[in-house]
Design an enzyme around this catalytic site. Structure first.
Site, short mmCIF file in Angstrom:
data_model
loop_
_atom_site.label_atom_id
_atom_site.label_comp_id
_atom_site.label_asym_id
_atom_site.label_seq_id
_atom_site.Cartn_x
_atom_site.Cartn_y
_atom_site.Cartn_z
CB CYS A 77 28.91 -17.58 10.01
SG CYS A 77 30.27 -16.54 9.41
CB CYS A 159 29.93 -13.57 10.02
SG CYS A 159 30.67 -15.02 10.81
#
Ligand code: DN4
Length: 255
Positions: A77, A159
């Site tokens: 992420c 993400c």
């Protein structure tokens, strides 16, 4: 021979198989040792099997599923970087920002970057003379379908906070018809991606043609917010700007 010059695009890259294998070993053993257990021989074989002996204008995403399954890589992420018309700069940026990933910093993107490949129905060989050009011949050629599928999965898997490097020295920094605008923007998952940060970068010594306050970025902002993802934009983000100045320190904007 001239009878093989049936397409308008560049032919398969010479030594394609060897380059795929070498890039795969380089990446999995040296660049990202977390992937050291991937089987490069199998990856090379699955890549070849995706397109060999097939009509080069009838590619489907399914053709690449065995290859995708073998690789199965995730990007952490906050580390995804998209780009459009800024390939070189975006790659320089992820090179100095440790652990940031453009698509070409993932295994399959790294293997295929700048390569061309196609086969022919009824032949076990690659066509080194010519391959379909995505605009002049057919859009469902194996190279376009590969990048389309890879770009879609890269965006789906992103993400946290994601970034995009855009070119402010062309009239539309955001182009809805580019892979970024057509595929990546629409495949970000709002459940996973909180924010898209756009960096609009002007070439040194060129007049800026677009910026964060221009209408193309406004379009992008609208699409992203509509999808319940936060949007920010910054012109000439210093971390990217400094990279341009390393190359051209005498430019007046670098003083
Ligand atoms: P772009 O700078 O307009 O295009 C990047 C490259 O992809 C250019 O060489 C384009 O060729 C080529 N390209 C674009 N669409 C297609 C297509 N349908 N078939 C074959 N080649 C195509 O930027 P973009 O926004 O279109 O693509 C960049 C974004 O998509 C990045 O965020 C990447 O994650 C991903 N992507 C990467 C590559 C790559 O590494 C290719 C496609 C997509 P041309 O317009 O110069 O003829 O090569």
């Amino acid at each position: 021979s001239s009878e093989h010059m049936k397409w308008n695009g560049t032919g398969s890259t010479a030594h394609f198989q060897e380059i795929v294998l070498e890039r795969c070993y380089n990446y999995t053993q040296l660049v990202q040792p977390a992937l050291r257990d991937r089987d490069c021989q199998k990856i090379r074989e699955a890549f070849r099997n995706a397109f060999i002996s097939k009509d080069p204008c009838s590619a489907t995403e399914e053709d690449y599923h065995p290859l995708m399954k073998l690789v199965n890589q995730t990007v952490p992420c906050d580390k995804t970087v998209f780009w459009s018309k800024t390939k070189e700069l975006a790659h320089q940026y992820t090179k100095v920002q440790r652990e940031m990933f453009t698509l070409e910093d993932t295994l399959l993107g790294y293997i295929a970057d700048d390569l061309s490949w196609c086969g022919d129905a009824g032949s076990h060989e690659m066509n080194y003379q010519s391959c379909p050009h995505w605009k002049k011949d057919c859009s469902n050629n194996f190279v376009s379908v590969f990048w389309g599928l890879l770009s879609k999965r890269f965006a789906e898997n992103a993400c946290g906070v994601v970034q995009v490097v855009l070119n402010g020295s062309i009239s539309n920094a955001f182009d809805g018809k580019s892979t970024f605008g057509r595929v990546e923007v629409h495949n970000l998952n709002p459940m996973k991606v909180h924010m898209l940060q756009a960096w609009v970068i002007h070439d040194l010594g060129k007049f800026p043609s677009d910026s964060c306050s221009g209408s193309s970025i406004n379009d992008l902002s609208w699409i992203i917010k509509q999808r319940n993802i936060k949007f920010t934009c910054q012109d000439n983000y210093s971390s990217v700007k400094f990279l341009q100045c390393v190359k051209k320190p005498e430019d007046s904007s670098c003083r």
